[in-house]
Write a protein that holds these residues in place. Structure first.
Motif, short mmCIF file in Angstrom:
data_model
loop_
_atom_site.label_atom_id
_atom_site.label_comp_id
_atom_site.label_asym_id
_atom_site.label_seq_id
_atom_site.Cartn_x
_atom_site.Cartn_y
_atom_site.Cartn_z
N THR A 120 45.60 46.76 33.71
CA THR A 120 46.88 46.04 33.90
C THR A 120 47.59 46.52 35.09
O THR A 120 48.37 45.42 35.66
CB THR A 120 47.81 46.73 32.78
OG1 THR A 120 48.05 48.10 32.68
CG2 THR A 120 47.32 46.24 31.39
N TRP A 121 47.13 47.45 35.76
CA TRP A 121 47.74 47.73 36.87
C TRP A 121 47.19 46.85 38.08
O TRP A 121 47.69 46.55 39.25
CB TRP A 121 47.34 49.10 37.49
CG TRP A 121 45.91 49.44 37.47
CD1 TRP A 121 45.23 49.85 36.56
CD2 TRP A 121 44.95 49.58 38.55
NE1 TRP A 121 43.81 50.19 36.93
CE2 TRP A 121 43.66 50.04 38.41
CE3 TRP A 121 45.26 49.30 40.10
CZ2 TRP A 121 42.67 49.93 38.92
CZ3 TRP A 121 44.14 49.43 40.97
CH2 TRP A 121 42.94 49.82 40.45
N ARG A 128 46.56 43.42 38.01
CA ARG A 128 47.60 42.26 37.86
C ARG A 128 47.20 41.15 38.93
O ARG A 128 48.37 40.84 39.85
CB ARG A 128 49.18 42.83 37.95
CG ARG A 128 49.37 43.68 36.74
CD ARG A 128 50.87 43.32 36.39
NE ARG A 128 51.32 44.57 35.52
CZ ARG A 128 51.55 44.25 34.15
NH1 ARG A 128 51.04 43.19 33.68
NH2 ARG A 128 51.82 45.38 33.35
N ASP A 129 46.14 40.75 39.18
CA ASP A 129 45.77 39.68 40.21
C ASP A 129 46.09 39.69 41.49
O ASP A 129 46.78 39.03 41.97
CB ASP A 129 46.29 38.62 39.76
CG ASP A 129 45.90 37.75 38.20
OD1 ASP A 129 44.48 38.17 37.89
OD2 ASP A 129 46.52 37.20 37.33
N ARG A 130 46.28 41.30 41.78
CA ARG A 130 46.61 41.38 43.10
C ARG A 130 45.47 41.27 44.13
O ARG A 130 45.80 41.57 45.40
CB ARG A 130 47.40 42.67 43.47
CG ARG A 130 48.85 42.89 42.68
CD ARG A 130 49.51 44.08 42.66
NE ARG A 130 50.49 44.18 41.97
CZ ARG A 130 51.87 43.79 42.03
NH1 ARG A 130 52.07 43.48 43.23
NH2 ARG A 130 52.90 44.02 41.20
#
Length: 190
Positions: free
Chosen positions: A103-104, A106-108
Motif C-alpha cells: 500500500t505504501w 501507491r503508483d509512485r
C-alpha cells in the motif's frame, strides 16, 4: 561454499610494473597507513592497514575483491579489547513488512537497487530526480579471528609486502567463513 571475498592475484601481477605486483607498489605509495603499527606485538593494526591499502578507495580496483552484494568492507581494531572487527555493508532485499503489503507503493514508481551487468550500483542523479528509491542494506559488525595473522614487521625497511599478503589471506578466509552462508541465503542459494 560461496566466495564473498577473494584476492585477485592475477590482476595484481599483470597490472604491476614489476614482478612484485601492483599491491606492493600501492604499499610503498601508502606506507604512512602503517604508521603506529611497526613492531606492534598485536598483528591487528598492521592487518587493518594492509586491508585499507588493498581495498577502495585507496586501491581501485583492489587486490581484495568482493561479491556483488558487498558495498563496503573495512576492518578496525576494537577499542575495548584490541581484537579485530570487520564492518561489511551488504545489499539486501526489502524487509518482509515492506513486501507483504504494498500500500505504501501507491503508483509512485518506487525503485530498488539498480544493477549494471549484475552489479548493484547507486542510482544516478537523473534517476533520483525521476523516481523515489528504497534500497535495503545489512550492516554486519563481527569479530575476525586473529589465528594465522603474521606479526607486524619492525619497519618499512623489512619489506611489508609478504606479511601484508599473508594478513589479507587470513582475513579473506575469516570473512568467507563468516559471511558465505549469509550471502548464499540472500542470493537464494541453498
Amino acid at each position: 561454499m560461496q566466495q564473498v571475498f577473494w584476492l585477485d592475484t592475477r590482476y595484481d601481477r599483470e597490472a604491476g610494473r614489476d614482478a612484485a605486483g601492483r599491491y606492493a607498489e600501492m604499499l610503498a605509495a601508502n606506507i604512512a597507513e602503517f604508521d603506529g603499527t611497526w613492531g606492534d606485538i598485536a598483528p591487528v593494526g598492521f592487518a587493518c592497514a594492509a586491508w585499507r591499502v588493498a581495498t577502495p578507495p585507496i586501491s581501485s580496483p583492489g587486490l581484495v575483491r568482493w561479491h556483488r552484494r558487498v558495498l563496503s568492507a573495512s576492518c578496525v581494531r576494537n577499542t575495548w579489547d584490541g581484537s579485530m572487527t570487520a564492518r561489511v555493508t551488504l545489499v539486501s532485499p526489502l524487509p518482509e513488512p515492506l513486501t507483504a503489503n504494498r500500500t505504501w507503493w501507491r503508483d509512485r514508481g518506487w525503485q530498488g537497487w539498480p544493477e549494471i551487468f549484475g552489479q548493484f550500483v547507486e542510482p544516478a542523479q537523473q534517476d533520483l530526480a525521476k523516481a523515489p528509491h528504497v534500497r535495503a542494506t545489512l550492516l554486519v559488525d563481527a569479530p575476525l579471528p586473529l589465528e594465522g595473522l603474521p606479526a607486524a614487521p619492525d619497519g618499512p625497511d623489512d619489506d611489508p609486502a609478504d606479511a601484508a599478503h599473508r594478513a589479507l589471506a587470513v582475513m579473506v578466509a575469516g570473512l568467507n567463513e563468516l559471511l558465505s552462508p549469509l550471502v548464499a541465503q540472500l542470493e537464494g542459494v541453498s
